[in-house]
Design a protein around this motif. Structure first.
Motif, mmCIF file in Angstrom:
data_model
loop_
_atom_site.group_PDB
_atom_site.id
_atom_site.type_symbol
_atom_site.label_atom_id
_atom_site.label_comp_id
_atom_site.label_asym_id
_atom_site.label_seq_id
_atom_site.Cartn_x
_atom_site.Cartn_y
_atom_site.Cartn_z
ATOM 1 N N GLY A 158 -7.458 -5.286 1.773
ATOM 2 C CA GLY A 158 -7.577 -6.075 0.554
ATOM 3 C C GLY A 158 -6.218 -6.591 0.134
ATOM 4 O O GLY A 158 -5.316 -5.807 -0.169
ATOM 5 N N ASN A 173 -6.667 -1.299 0.174
ATOM 6 C CA ASN A 173 -6.441 -2.391 -0.762
ATOM 7 C C ASN A 173 -5.005 -2.368 -1.249
ATOM 8 O O ASN A 173 -4.421 -1.307 -1.478
ATOM 9 C CB ASN A 173 -7.391 -2.273 -1.961
ATOM 10 C CG ASN A 173 -8.825 -2.537 -1.585
ATOM 11 O OD1 ASN A 173 -9.111 -3.329 -0.690
ATOM 12 N ND2 ASN A 173 -9.746 -1.860 -2.252
ATOM 13 N N ARG A 183 0.840 -1.197 0.000
ATOM 14 C CA ARG A 183 0.000 0.000 0.000
ATOM 15 C C ARG A 183 0.873 1.245 0.000
ATOM 16 O O ARG A 183 2.094 1.180 0.197
ATOM 17 C CB ARG A 183 -0.949 0.002 1.196
ATOM 18 C CG ARG A 183 -0.300 0.205 2.554
ATOM 19 C CD ARG A 183 -1.345 0.202 3.658
ATOM 20 N NE ARG A 183 -0.776 0.543 4.966
ATOM 21 C CZ ARG A 183 -0.703 1.779 5.446
ATOM 22 N NH1 ARG A 183 -1.154 2.783 4.716
ATOM 23 N NH2 ARG A 183 -0.180 2.017 6.633
ATOM 24 N N ARG A 242 -10.485 -9.417 0.259
ATOM 25 C CA ARG A 242 -10.746 -8.468 1.355
ATOM 26 C C ARG A 242 -10.984 -9.220 2.659
ATOM 27 O O ARG A 242 -11.791 -10.136 2.709
ATOM 28 C CB ARG A 242 -11.936 -7.572 1.006
ATOM 29 C CG ARG A 242 -11.621 -6.617 -0.137
ATOM 30 C CD ARG A 242 -12.802 -5.750 -0.524
ATOM 31 N NE ARG A 242 -12.419 -4.779 -1.535
ATOM 32 C CZ ARG A 242 -12.377 -5.053 -2.837
ATOM 33 N NH1 ARG A 242 -12.710 -6.268 -3.258
ATOM 34 N NH2 ARG A 242 -12.005 -4.133 -3.704
ATOM 35 N N THR A 249 -8.451 -9.100 -5.597
ATOM 36 C CA THR A 249 -8.284 -8.590 -4.242
ATOM 37 C C THR A 249 -9.091 -9.442 -3.276
ATOM 38 O O THR A 249 -10.297 -9.643 -3.463
ATOM 39 C CB THR A 249 -8.737 -7.120 -4.146
ATOM 40 O OG1 THR A 249 -7.958 -6.332 -5.044
ATOM 41 C CG2 THR A 249 -8.560 -6.599 -2.730
#
Length: 373
Positions: free
Chosen positions: A219, A33, A21, A197, A195
């Motif tokens: 995510g 995410n 991230r 989550r 992704t």
């Protein structure tokens, strides 16, 4: 110690969802995410893994770095084997599609910013390449608003939009030769990764226990079956290679999620070769990894005659050795394209960054050609 400058190929296979991230705050009530890994995350993971396996004194390393020593000097104070880690030069990472039934195979690159598609209701319009105009359009003036000598143009009466996603090695070879690639060479991000989550608890820093009513959502990046990461490394000594072969699992990205690395002598399959400039109007360079550049959209000692540069990407992170955040910088995104009259500067033949940025894997390029629109 002799440093082997042979370029080797690294394949990385995640053993779980990975998490990469940006530097935006992340805490209770937030959702974050993962994106794709920046070059420095792989370089940092590889360096840390090798240092750990070779018995690095991380407290001593941090003290030396905070005292002003560079990484090479700080590691040299511990051992010659550790010092060799500072000489490693990474390229990538990129996504790689193995022969798993889905087409196309091989390395895939972010779509170059010059590839456009005519707008249609179904999103399947013809593809076009932005090309430099031979003569500037009326009113074109090389100023801050139009800082290049040539304008980029598509000869069509229909509105177009930039193509997103990824391009196979064969498709990239077409672009490098100044040809419009086949639509079959385009690869959607959805075909490469998804992704996952997950909801987690916020752990109090003082209590080391879950905080009441405090949740967050993350995510994680999950690759599709048959998809791997691939990179290149130069300067890997026989001793360092043995470390990777004996201990192939390393922590990568947030939460140090696990990935297995394998080293191969063969070059990356599907990587296109540079074309011949003989019958072209000039050379172009296509970024395949982000590049922090001195002047934002181009380097300090070179100016292209035209360029297609998307929105910049933020480059930051946490400096573990100094226990502080790294300065936030902005980099030209992968897929940026720079056009030059004649040959590109020789110093930019393989990359547009130098020093530590280049060792980390920033500024990797492919060289192509262009012809006037």
């Amino acid at each position: 110690m002799t440093i082997d400058q042979k370029t080797l190929t690294l394949f990385l296979d995640p053993l779980d969802g990975l998490f990469f991230r940006d530097g935006r705050p992340f805490g209770a009530g937030n959702a974050a995410n993962s994106g794709l890994p920046m070059p420095q995350t792989l370089a940092g993971a590889l360096r840390s893994h090798l240092m750990s396996r070779l018995g690095c004194d991380f407290a001593g390393l941090g003290k030396a770095l905070r005292g002003g020593a560079d990484l090479k000097t700080a590691l040299s104070n511990q051992s010659a084997e550790l010092a060799a880690i500072a000489d490693l030069r990474l390229s990538g990472p990129w996504l790689f599609r193995s022969d798993s039934g889905a087409e196309p195979h091989g390395v895939v690159f972010p779509v170059p910013a010059v590839l456009h598609r005519e707008k249609t209701d179904r999103g399947d319009g013809p593809l076009h390449l932005l090309r430099p105009l031979k003569d500037p359009p009326p009113g074109w003036d090389q100023t801050a608003a139009a800082p290049t000598k040539k304008a980029l143009w598509i000869k069509t009466n229909h509105p177009t939009e930039a193509v997103t996603g990824f391009l196979s090695g064969a498709g990239m070879a077409d672009v490098l030769n100044g040809r419009v690639p086949d639509k079959a060479s385009l690869v959607s991000a959805m075909d490469l990764y998804d992704t996952d989550r997950r909801v987690g608890l916020v752990i109090g820093t003082d209590t080391n226990a879950a905080e009441d009513g405090q949740l967050h959502t993350a995510g994680f990046l999950c690759l599709a079956p048959g998809v791997r990461f691939v990179a290149q490394v130069a300067g890997l000594t026989p001793a360092l290679r043995r470390v990777l072969e004996d201990a192939p699992v390393l922590g990568w990205g947030g939460e140090r999620r696990q990935a297995q690395v394998s080293v191969e002598d063969a070059p990356i399959p599907g990587r296109p070769a540079p074309p011949d400039l003989a019958d072209a109007d000039g050379a172009c360079l296509i970024l395949t990894t982000p590049a922090p550049l001195a002047n934002g959209w181009h380097g300090a000692n070179w100016t292209p005659v035209a360029a297609a540069v998307p929105a910049p990407v933020a480059v930051s992170g946490w400096d573990l050795a100094r226990n502080q955040p790294k300065p936030t910088r902005f980099a030209a995104a992968a897929g940026s394209v720079f056009f030059f009259d004649g040959e590109a500067p020789e110093s930019l033949a393989n990359d547009v960054c130098d020093g530590e940025d280049r060792r980390l894997g920033y500024g990797c390029v492919l060289r192509g050609v262009w012809r006037h629109a």
